[in-house]
Design a protein around this motif. Structure first.
Motif, short mmCIF file in Angstrom:
data_model
loop_
_atom_site.label_atom_id
_atom_site.label_comp_id
_atom_site.label_asym_id
_atom_site.label_seq_id
_atom_site.Cartn_x
_atom_site.Cartn_y
_atom_site.Cartn_z
N THR A 75 18.64 14.50 62.88
CA THR A 75 19.95 13.99 62.48
C THR A 75 20.95 14.10 63.63
N GLN A 76 20.97 15.23 64.29
CA GLN A 76 21.93 15.45 65.37
C GLN A 76 21.68 14.52 66.55
N GLU A 77 20.43 14.17 66.81
CA GLU A 77 20.11 13.30 67.95
C GLU A 77 20.31 11.83 67.63
N TYR A 78 20.01 11.42 66.40
CA TYR A 78 19.93 9.99 66.11
C TYR A 78 21.05 9.44 65.22
N ILE A 83 24.47 4.58 64.52
CA ILE A 83 25.77 3.95 64.25
C ILE A 83 26.20 3.09 65.44
N PHE A 84 26.14 3.66 66.64
CA PHE A 84 26.60 2.93 67.82
C PHE A 84 25.75 1.69 68.08
N ASN A 117 32.79 0.30 59.21
CA ASN A 117 34.13 0.55 59.73
C ASN A 117 34.19 0.29 61.24
N GLY A 118 33.12 0.69 61.94
CA GLY A 118 33.07 0.47 63.38
C GLY A 118 32.99 -1.01 63.73
N ILE A 119 32.21 -1.77 62.96
CA ILE A 119 32.12 -3.21 63.20
C ILE A 119 33.46 -3.89 62.89
N TYR A 120 34.08 -3.47 61.80
CA TYR A 120 35.39 -4.03 61.44
C TYR A 120 36.41 -3.80 62.55
N ILE A 164 34.89 5.27 72.29
CA ILE A 164 34.61 3.86 72.54
C ILE A 164 34.44 3.11 71.22
N TYR A 165 33.85 3.79 70.24
CA TYR A 165 33.53 3.18 68.95
C TYR A 165 34.48 3.60 67.82
N ASN A 166 35.26 4.63 68.04
CA ASN A 166 36.10 5.21 67.00
C ASN A 166 37.11 4.19 66.47
N PRO A 167 37.11 3.90 65.16
CA PRO A 167 38.08 2.94 64.62
C PRO A 167 39.53 3.38 64.74
#
Length: 237
Positions: A75-78, A83-84, A117-120, A164-167
């Motif tokens: 979970t921590q690695e992937y 998401i990104f 949310n990231g795509i939006y 970079i990805y944070n909404p």
């Protein structure tokens, strides 16, 4: 349901006859879940007139599925890689589906809420956003994950990568947004939704946002939540 395999993606499409509404709902599922767990939900939204697409997400189903998503190390690695990658691939996904942003309502549950949310936030012209038990505040959520796991704080490099990805601080369009979260969610803290909601409300851009909080609800989609979601869709679309 029709399974569409394109060059880069596998999508499950639900379209019961001729859609009576002109919007397509794209549903992103949760961490360690499967498109197969969303059949009933997709059929329901299809039955009320929407075309519904449930993409297979990288590292799930037929797309290089991990052996055990819920091992803490996995979970921590992937989790964030998934998401990104999904956010990065969104433009190509829409191209291969032949859909326009202005006709798409992004919907995500749990990890899928992060993705939607990231795509939006990356786009400018989506028809809407539905984030259920996810987060639009990536940095805050990761800090909570780390505190819960007693892991070290983020490095400056890791902070820069997430941002970079944070909404938070990104695009806000005039489309409608629905945030839904169980108050007692022990998997994805509601604080991420609260933080994103405050960001939306404090923005100079006019934003049509609803934030529904469900008392005594953990990390689940209840019948009440589903009914409220239908009411919101009926009102907006």
């Amino acid at each position: 349901m029709k399974k569409i395999v394109s060059k880069n993606f596998v999508n499950h499409v639900y379209n019961q006859g001729q859609s009576s509404r002109d919007k397509t709902i794209i549903v992103f599922h949760g961490w360690g879940s499967s498109v197969n767990n969303y059949v009933e939900l997709a059929q329901y939204f299809s039955s009320i007139g929407f075309k519904v697409i449930v993409p297979e997400i990288i590292f799930h189903d037929s797309r290089h599925k991990l052996e055990n998503h819920f091992l803490k190390e996995v979970t921590q690695e992937y989790f964030w890689k998934t998401i990104f990658r999904s956010i990065d691939d969104a433009t190509l996904l829409f191209q291969e589906l032949g859909v326009s942003e202005k006709d798409v309502i992004l919907m995500g549950i749990s990890m899928g809420g992060f993705i939607a949310n990231g795509i939006y936030a990356k786009g400018n012209n989506f028809a809407g956003l539905i984030n259920i038990n996810g987060s639009g505040s990536f940095l805050l959520s990761e800090n909570i994950f780390r505190a819960n796991d007693q892991r070290p704080e983020l490095s400056d490099e890791e902070i820069d990568k997430i941002n970079i990805y944070n909404p938070i601080g990104k695009n806000i369009s005039n489309s409608s947004i629905l945030l839904m979260h169980g108050e007692l969610d022990g998997v994805i803290s509601i604080d991420g939704q609260k933080d994103y909601f405050e960001f939306l409300k404090s923005s100079e851009t006019s934003c049509d946002v609803v934030f529904n909080v469900y008392e005594n609800v953990n990390h689940s989609l209840t019948e009440e939540m589903l009914e409220n979601l239908k009411q919101w869709l009926d009102e907006k679309y």
